[in-house]
Design a protein around this motif. Structure first.
Motif, short mmCIF file in Angstrom:
data_model
loop_
_atom_site.label_atom_id
_atom_site.label_comp_id
_atom_site.label_asym_id
_atom_site.label_seq_id
_atom_site.Cartn_x
_atom_site.Cartn_y
_atom_site.Cartn_z
N SER A 83 -3.46 4.61 -13.85
CA SER A 83 -4.01 6.10 -13.54
C SER A 83 -3.57 7.19 -12.65
N TYR A 84 -2.00 6.79 -12.56
CA TYR A 84 -1.52 8.26 -12.10
C TYR A 84 -0.31 8.19 -12.96
N GLU A 85 -0.08 9.93 -13.59
CA GLU A 85 0.43 10.05 -14.32
C GLU A 85 2.04 9.97 -14.41
N ASN A 86 2.59 10.07 -13.30
CA ASN A 86 4.00 9.69 -12.75
C ASN A 86 4.51 8.69 -12.81
N PRO A 121 0.69 -1.27 -0.06
CA PRO A 121 0.46 0.10 -0.12
C PRO A 121 0.94 1.10 -0.02
N GLY A 122 2.28 1.19 0.77
CA GLY A 122 2.62 2.34 1.03
C GLY A 122 2.88 2.81 -0.42
N THR A 123 3.42 2.04 -1.59
CA THR A 123 4.04 2.28 -2.74
C THR A 123 2.89 3.11 -3.81
N GLU A 124 1.62 2.82 -3.40
CA GLU A 124 0.74 3.56 -4.35
C GLU A 124 1.24 5.00 -3.55
#
Length: 249
Positions: A163-166, A121-124
């Motif tokens: 879903s995250y552009e980065n 979870p920490g990665t996201e």
């Protein structure tokens, strides 16, 4: 087409000298490469030496001791001193000063260390918290289970990072999870990643020199042309344009 190998290793105490890499690049028609620090090495001076001696050919992702109390300050100092485009960081690193420095500098964090770390979870949460940084998912997430399908829950969770552009997705390390060159069993997973990330957020890498135990660099660089689902434009992004957009060589 400018071909950029997005994942290679060099070193004076492990792997090979940069001149060996350059010979392989010339033989395979690879124009530029991203030097990625190998595990356990925190000395980034050789990476800078390679960039200085062969201008225009290389960019570099370094590493520091992420457990050090002053890890954040080390990152700030070494990125500036050695001209690093970013760092290779195990996704399991819990030292928040590391991620704060990455976010502050707006550099790349190339995530290593296995699927379990990738899916913590920490990665996201860090991808979400530090939008100015770029997070690269190495080796297709360390690694897809090609005995299953892309609908397998852990791979589907990984695809959610699109879903995250980065975020950027690496097509590399096939020898570590595939059944044998040319790894056609991996193509459904590549197609799924293309659907989610798009070619402009994907890059190819040979993983030289470990890949040489399994196939030549010439074989590795030819393999993406077997992916008939790619348009010529998508192939160009994956084989070089994405890296050229993200890094200064």
């Amino acid at each position: 087409m400018t071909i950029v190998d997005g994942h290679v290793h060099v070193g004076l105490t492990k792997y090979v000298a940069v001149e060996v890499l350059l010979a392989q690049m010339e033989s395979a028609g690879i124009d530029k490469a991203l030097l990625v620090q190998y595990g356990g090495c925190h000395d980034n001076a050789y990476l800078k030496d390679c960039m200085d001696r062969y201008p225009g050919r290389f960019a570099s992702l370094g590493a520091v001791d992420y457990d050090a109390a002053d890890a954040g300050d080390r990152i700030r100092r070494e990125v500036a001193e050695f001209g690093l485009a970013g760092l290779r960081i195990p996704a399991s690193v819990d030292n928040e000063a590391v991620w704060e420095a990455v976010g502050e500098l707006g550099i790349m964090a190339s995530l290593s260390g296995g699927k379990a770390g990738m899916l913590r979870p920490g990665t996201e949460e860090r991808i979400r918290r530090y939008p100015n940084a770029t997070f690269r998912i190495e080796h297709m997430g360390w690694f897809p289970d090609v005995e299953k399908t892309p609908d397998e829950p852990s791979y589907e969770r990984l695809m959610g990072y699109a879903s995250y552009e980065n975020t950027v997705f690496m097509l590399s390390g096939f020898y570590a999870f595939g059944k044998g060159y040319p790894y056609d069993e991996a193509t459904p997973f590549i197609e799924r990643a293309l659907e989610r990330f798009g070619a402009e957020r994907m890059m190819w890498g040979s993983d030289f020199p470990p890949v040489s135990l399994h196939e030549t660099c010439e074989m590795a660089v030819r393999m993406p042309r077997r992916w008939t689902f790619l348009s010529e434009s998508e192939l160009e992004w994956i084989m070089g344009r994405t890296a050229l957009k993200l890094f200064s060589f």
